[in-house]
Structures are given as C-alpha cells and as structure tokens.
Design an enzyme around this catalytic site. Structure first.
Site, short mmCIF file in Angstrom:
data_model
loop_
_atom_site.label_atom_id
_atom_site.label_comp_id
_atom_site.label_asym_id
_atom_site.label_seq_id
_atom_site.Cartn_x
_atom_site.Cartn_y
_atom_site.Cartn_z
N LEU A 1 0.81 -1.22 0.00
CA LEU A 1 0.00 0.00 0.00
C LEU A 1 0.84 1.26 0.00
O LEU A 1 0.38 2.32 -0.44
CB LEU A 1 -0.93 0.01 1.22
CG LEU A 1 -1.93 -1.15 1.30
CD1 LEU A 1 -2.75 -1.05 2.58
CD2 LEU A 1 -2.85 -1.15 0.08
N VAL B 1 3.84 -0.63 4.31
CA VAL B 1 2.52 -1.08 4.73
C VAL B 1 1.95 -1.98 3.64
O VAL B 1 1.99 -1.63 2.45
CB VAL B 1 1.57 0.10 5.00
CG1 VAL B 1 0.20 -0.41 5.45
CG2 VAL B 1 2.16 1.03 6.06
N LYS C 1 1.94 -3.40 8.97
CA LYS C 1 2.98 -2.37 8.87
C LYS C 1 4.31 -2.99 9.28
O LYS C 1 4.47 -3.48 10.39
CB LYS C 1 2.65 -1.18 9.78
CG LYS C 1 3.68 -0.06 9.69
CD LYS C 1 3.23 1.15 10.47
CE LYS C 1 4.23 2.29 10.31
NZ LYS C 1 3.80 3.51 11.02
N ASP D 1 1.17 12.98 16.32
CA ASP D 1 1.42 13.04 14.87
C ASP D 1 0.11 13.15 14.10
O ASP D 1 -0.13 12.41 13.14
CB ASP D 1 2.20 11.80 14.43
CG ASP D 1 2.91 12.00 13.10
OD1 ASP D 1 3.05 13.17 12.68
OD2 ASP D 1 3.34 11.02 12.49
#
Length: 827
Positions: free
Chosen positions: A23, A31, A46, A137
C-alpha cells in the site's frame, strides 16, 4: 531477546496472513494489505525495519499500550510479530486510504466535510487524552477512512517511540509543519502536554482546505526556527471569503500559540463548526465517490496560465540522416560526410550516428584496429583520407579494418606533410563490448579543423628567405611535452542528432535508475524533449509541452522554468516517461498538465509564488548539505535548498530586491565557511588587488548591492564558479580566473587569458578551459597564453547549450541560421 507479552510473536507473520498488495512506504518501513488465512478478514500489516541496537523492549511496551485503545475513531490493533530484525504490526484495514491520498485526487474538501472530519478526530483525541495518551502526529496522512466512511486515527503511540529509537540513524525525523510551537521549542521551554494534538488538528484543517499545511514550501529547519521566535504568528486560512466565520474561528482557537490558553479536545467538541447539524458519514461517502470518479467537479486552479498553443512540431522527431543509395558523391558532399557524418557505404543501415573528430596520427603510425579479425565487420571504424580538391573521390568500399598505410588515410603525402584522417563510425548494430582504443596522439599543431583543411593540421612552413627556427631549449621542452599530454586528453565531439528543428535553450543529463540508459533532456521553445543515447535510432520525444528555458536534474527529479508565463516547475522524470508511454499514438494535449491527470497521479507541479520567474541557477555546497537553487522573480530573489528526506527543494530565504533589466548575469557564488551563498547579478572591472568586482545579493545578512550597475561591457558576460576557491569570469573579450572575492586566483602564472576570437561562452571541463565562438571552439589550459587546440569551421556556427555535465554543442550552417541544427556531446 525476552518478550514482555505473549501477543508479540517471534515468528513470520506470513504464516498467519497472505500479503496481497503493497500500500505504501515511508521513513520507517512499508505497509501491506493482507488477508487472515483463517477468518479471511482484511488487515493492514505495517513492517518496521529495525537495527540490532534499537530499544525493542521500549517499543514492545508501546505496542502493548495499543491493545487498551478501543474506540470507534481509532484504528484497531490486532497484534505484532518480530521476525528477522523486522517488526510487523497488524492493524485494522481502512480501504479508502488516508485523507492525504483522497485530497490528492479530489482536491480540497468542502467545509462540511472538513467539519465532520474534525469532529471525528476530536472524539478520538478526547478518548486518548482521557487515557493519558498523546498521539503526537496528527495530520492528513494519519487520518484513515474505511469503506463505510468512518474516520480513524492511525499511527498512534508507535510512531513517536519509533522516531526516538531511530533518531540515532537519521539526522532529522519527521517534519515540523504540523508541530506545535511548544514541541518545536521543547529544548528551550521544557516539555509539552496533550494540547499539542489540538494545534496539529488546526494545521490539519488548513491542510484539508488548501491541500498542504502552512509553510510547506519552506525548509523544515527554517520552520522550526520561525516557530521558536517570539514574534511568530500562528497561520490562518488564506482565502477569507471562501470559508465561513465559524471555520476561521475554529482555526484561530486551535492554533492558540500559548498552550495554556489552548482549549482541550472535549471543549472543542462544543465549537459551532463541529456541533452543527447535518454532519454525517454521507459527506465522506460523497468524497469517496468523487475520488473514484475524479473527473466530476475537478477543481480548476484560478491562477493557471492560458493554455499553451498546440505544438507546431510532432512529439516524436527522428534524426534526419539516413544511409544514402549507392553512388559517387561530389567532393563537397564527401567532405561534409567526413566532418560529421558516416560515409556512403553499401552495408550502412539507419542508426544513431557516432562521429569523432580526431587530430591527425603521428608520422608512420598504424591503426591499432588493423590487427583485429574481419569477423567484427558490423562494427568497423573506417579511416577515410581527405579528398583532393581536383580528383573526385572513389566509391567507398565495404567497411573493413584497414591501417592508414593500407589505404593512404594516414602517413606522409607526396609533399612531405601529414595527411589528416577523420574517423567515422559506420555501424549496423550496437558498438562492440571490447574497449575502443583512444584517439591517436596529437601532433604539435594546436589547430583542428572540421573542414579538414591540411593547412590547419600542421605548423606553417617558414617563408622563403627566412632563417630556420631555433630549436627550443631543454627547459621549454618539458612544458611542450605537458601540452602534448593535455591535447591527448581532449574529449572529442560526438554527434547525437542530425536535423534538430527545436529552438533549444537548456539541456540536462539523466541516467535511468533501472535500465542505466543515458538520456539527454532538452528544454526548448516547443517543450521538454528527451533523447535516449542508448537507442539504436536517435529520436527526440516530447515529455512536457510548453516553452522551457532552464533545466536542472537531481535524484530523478527535473526542475524547469516553463510556461508562457514562466513558473518554476518540479517534474518526476519517471512519471513523465510513464505518461508518455501511455499516450503512444496520440499527441500531448496543449492544456495545463494538472488538468490531464488526477491529483494523485500528477507528475508536474508548480512551485508556489514563482510566477514570472526570469532566471534560475544552482550551486552545490559541500559544507551546507544539498544544493541551492536561486530564482529571479519580478520584485525579489528566492533561495531554495534541496531537502533529501522530502525529495524536493524548499524555501530558505526570500529577499525583496529590484533586479536590473536586462539581467546579464545570474549566478550563485559560494565561499568557504559561509552558510548561504550569494547571487551575482553583475560584474565590473576592479583594481590590481581585486581584478573583478562582483555585484551580489546576499541572503545571510542585509542585501548587498555593489552599486556599479552602469558598467557597459564589450561582448558577452559570463560568471561560472568552477571550484570552491575559483571563479571564471568572461568579460570584455578576456577570461579571468579569480577567487569568489574577486582577487586573482593563486597558483596561476597567468590568471587572465586574452581571447583571440570573439568568444560567446566558456566552460571548464576537468582541467581545461573551452571557449566557444561563432565558428569554433578553443581549448586552453589555465595559466597558459596560447590555446592547446582549436576546432574551427567558417561554414558552421557553434553554440554552447550546456556545461559542464555534459558539454552539449549545437551547430547550424552559417549561410542558413534558421536551418535545423546538429547536436554534439563531449565524451
């Protein structure tokens, strides 16, 4: 390695999951989309790359904290695997991707869509903060959407800890564009709390409205510096009339500079923007439908320039030279072939030409290829003698390895002079893999003519009645031998293309990262073209329409000054090639590039606030990291620097300064120990201590202009920094080698070279100075008063297109300046 939780498995995750698709990837890893082999549910895996000395125990504690986070607006955690120095984190799969992926296709979100996203994010943050956790984040790339239109926060907790453990390996982790001022100033003011997430949400709201966070084109280190200043003002939405007062107030409140006065997530949930009725998942489902059908309502940039007119030439241009039919050409035609083209021979088939102009061979020398077998006839290099003016040339034989002594192409003529030879490749296939012999040693003559005029190959004979020349002294012989060695290193011109109809302004070299093919990029009046030097047939292919006056290539990225109204552009070269290959058979549309493709697939983008850019230049500085790029705008000068983690140029400084018109010089000058370069916008003669005065604009402190703008020069002016401590200045018919301060360069016997011709451009190639004038090129050694070699042809006009990597030369017939040109390159 001891594990602190049984849910962290020491096994390969592929035993439980089938990897279906990659991805994406980032600083920490990749990922993947995967499917559970038992339940058949889709998950996201991930993969984080680890180092042996990373603090795995701390990472595992952070991972365990994820298990306790159970909320509708937070991506669910399923487990972790540690296998072969890689940490695999299994999370909930969100099929629609991130908001960043979405708005790159759809354009900016509507105010209602932004309101719904902000409400969902605030609900997730309120839960996290109640659990004494900080996300750290928040940004568009970390807000995911599933196929049902639900908003999920991703990369919680783990990203911050991974950043801490990898900080030993990376000089700068992450970017500060979403960072709160108290986080940027943590070293000065101490710690921060969960309210830093509220600031990041306010920046994210601007990102969703304007497709990027504030100051996104500014270097990250400069952003950090600005945020720590006492006079820093929080950003606001740019277009006041486009958004409601409620949205403007939401941004203002979330971006409260003083964190003690910034409201909490729970309090922000009562704000008018996110508490209004009508906020539901249907807004996001409409957004997803728009992403799947990007042609519906694709926004148009109101600042776009007028559409480019249709190109007057085809987007594929082939070299016009072809092997001619068998026949005996006239003397002038044959001489022209000897200069730059292949001979007329029976076995020549069309292919990209490679033509070398060699100096004459030494007396009595033989061809180094004469000892090769005839089995390599397809790749022959044929030595052809210069034709006599009165005797028609014979029919060329089939190419064959022959020495000059066999065919009379080298050696002694009847009049005792050396006959010149021009080596012309005539190949029907790729060049041989065996290394080719170097050019024959040069004679003592400094002249090399494209017309093969015998009078220019050898020293002129003494006139009758004059005494013979005195033999040189021994001490002078050493210098003469050094000059001979310099001549032998002179790289020869190789023809790349014949009959080019383009009006070329700039060139750049690029090597394909996969195929390793060497390419030449041409910036022309008609657009940007690419020439693959490894192709059998030389072909120019358009990869970007629109007038282009400047090119620079770095890390598979092409910077250009393009457009009817010039802008500084950034292009992905691989993306341009993919788009070109996908359009085979149909011409490139003459409209703005971003209207052709969805935003996610854009390969060309304008650099903000560079409209009307007049000129650009680049300088590399070993002490400052990446190269600098400088642009001359209408009322200011901008300085950008390459930032490798983001693979782009970012703004460092902008100085308001009225540049002169015309702008004869625009060059960056770097000095040892200086953090930022200065841009030279003019030169004038100096005194004995400083032979050159540079007129510069400085970025480090106050702008500095040496006020001598009234200087008028005789002929072209050019300034090139060839070394950290040496600058080459072409001015008033002479070439001066000086320091960046303008003093004569040390270590040279002659820091000033008076040109014998009306030189139009100069280049430094290794340790040679190359001076290009209307009908040829001279090769000089720094510190010498006489040229080492000269190539001249009064029937052609020469123009330097690019230097020094590589040197590209354009020639046209003198009697027809508008005729198609021939392109040459130095090997």
């Amino acid at each position: 390695m001891a594990l602190v939780d049984p849910d962290i498995f020491n096994k390969d995750p592929r035993e439980h999951y089938d990897l279906l698709q990659r991805l994406g990837g980032g600083t920490y890893g990749e990922v993947f989309k995967a499917r559970d082999k038992v339940s058949k549910d889709l998950v996201a895996l991930k993969m984080v790359k680890m180092e042996p000395d990373d603090d795995v125990a701390t990472l595992q504690k952070e991972i365990l904290m994820l298990k306790t986070c159970r909320h509708a607006n937070i991506v669910a955690y399923h487990g972790s695997y540690l296998w072969l120095q890689k940490l695999w984190i299994c999370m909930e799969f969100c099929g629609a991707g991130s908001l960043q992926d979405i708005y790159q296709v759809t354009g900016s979100l509507s105010e209602l869509q932004i309101s719904y996203v902000c409400r969902e994010v605030l609900q997730g943050l309120a839960y996290l903060h109640s659990e004494k956790k900080i996300h750290r984040d928040i940004k568009g790339a970390n807000i995911l959407i599933n196929d049902c239109g639900e908003v999920k926060l991703a990369d919680f907790g783990i990203s911050a800890q991974i950043g801490a453990t990898l900080a030993r390996r990376l000089s700068f982790i992450g970017t500060p564009y979403w960072m709160a001022p108290e986080v940027a100033a943590v070293a000065l003011k101490g710690g921060y709390n969960e309210l830093c997430d509220i600031w990041s949400l306010g920046i994210t709201a601007i990102e969703l409205a304007e497709l990027q966070p504030p100051l996104f084109d500014v270097h990250p280190l400069r952003v950090l510096f600005l945020m720590t200043k006492s006079g820093y003002q929080p950003p606001r939405l740019k277009e006041k009339s486009r958004w409601s007062s409620s949205f403007h107030n939401f941004v203002k409140v979330t971006l409260t500079k003083n964190s003690k006065k910034r409201p909490s997530a729970t309090k922000m949930l009562s704000h008018q923007l996110v508490s209004q009725p009508g906020l539901n998942r249907g807004l996001i489902l409409d957004l997803l439908d728009k992403m799947k059908n990007p042609g519906k309502g694709l926004p148009v940039d109101i600042e776009d320039e007028e559409p480019e007119p249709p190109p007057a030439i085809p987007r594929r241009i082939r070299s016009t030279y072809r092997a001619s039919s068998l026949g005996i050409p006239d003397a002038d035609c044959c001489r022209r072939q000897m200069e730059f083209q292949r001979p007329r021979c029976v076995d020549c088939r069309p292919q990209a030409e490679t033509v070398r102009l060699y100096p004459p061979a030494h007396f009595g020398s033989t061809s180094p290829r004469s000892q090769l077998s005839d089995s390599d006839d397809d790749y022959d290099d044929v030595d052809i003698p210069a034709p006599s003016e009165n005797i028609p040339p014979p029919l060329p034989p089939k190419p064959k390895f022959r020495s000059p002594s066999d065919d009379g192409s080298g050696g002694i003529r009847d009049d005792g002079q050396l006959s010149p030879g021009v080596l012309v490749r005539c190949a029907s296939g790729p060049p041989p893999r065996t290394p080719r012999p170097g050019p024959p040693p040069a004679t003592c003559s400094p002249h090399l003519t494209a017309r093969s005029d015998p009078s220019l190959w050898n020293p002129a004979a003494p006139e009758p009645g004059q005494p013979p020349l005195v033999p040189p002294r021994k001490e002078k012989m050493r210098g003469k031998m050094e000059n001979e060695k310099r001549r032998e290193k002179y790289p020869l011109l190789v023809k790349l293309f014949n009959g080019c109809p383009l009006q070329i302004h700039s060139t750049a070299a690029w090597t394909h990262p996969s195929t390793k093919d060497q390419n030449l990029l041409l910036g022309a009046e008609e657009g940007i073209f690419i020439l693959n030097r490894n192709d059998q047939e030389a072909t120019l292919e358009m990869i970007f329409p629109g007038r282009t006056t400047w090119l620079y290539c770095i890390n598979n990225l092409l910077m250009s000054l393009s457009g009817k109204t010039p802008y500084l552009y950034s292009h992905s070269i691989l993306g341009l090639l993919e788009r070109k290959d996908g359009r085979t058979g149909s011409p490139i549309a003459h409209i703005s590039p971003h209207r052709l493709l969805a935003r996610k697939n854009m390969v060309s983008s304008k650099i903000q606030d560079t409209k009307g850019c007049r000129a650009c230049c680049v300088a590399e500085s070993a002490s400052s990291g990446g190269p600098f790029l400088c642009g001359a705008l209408e009322t200011s000068v901008v300085l950008l620097q390459w930032y490798q983690p983001m693979n782009k140029f970012l703004l460092v400084r902008q100085v308001l300064f009225p540049l002169p018109t015309p702008l004869p010089v625009f060059t960056l000058l770097t000095t040892p120990g200086s953090e930022l370069p200065a841009v030279c916008i003019g030169v004038s003669p100096g005194q004995a201590a400083k032979s050159v005065l540079f007129h510069t604009v400085r970025f480090g402190a106050l702008s500095c202009w040496l006020d001598d703008s009234s200087t008028e020069h005789k002929g072209p002016v050019q300034v090139i920094q060839v070394k950290e401590d040496m600058v080459m200045v072409l001015m008033d018919g002479s070439l001066k080698l000086v320091t960046p301060e303008g003093a004569p360069a040390p270590g040279l016997r002659t820091p000033e070279i008076p040109m014998t011709e009306a030189v139009e451009a100069v280049a430094m190639v290794e340790d040679r100075l190359e001076a290009f004038w209307k009908h040829g090129v001279q090769v000089w050694a720094p510190g010498l008063k006489q040229p080492l070699q000269e190539l001249r042809d009064p029937t052609l006009t020469f123009r330097l297109l690019c230097s020094p990597r590589p040197v590209v030369v354009e020639t046209r017939p003198t009697d027809d300046p508008t005729a198609p040109s021939n392109l040459y390159i130095q090997e």
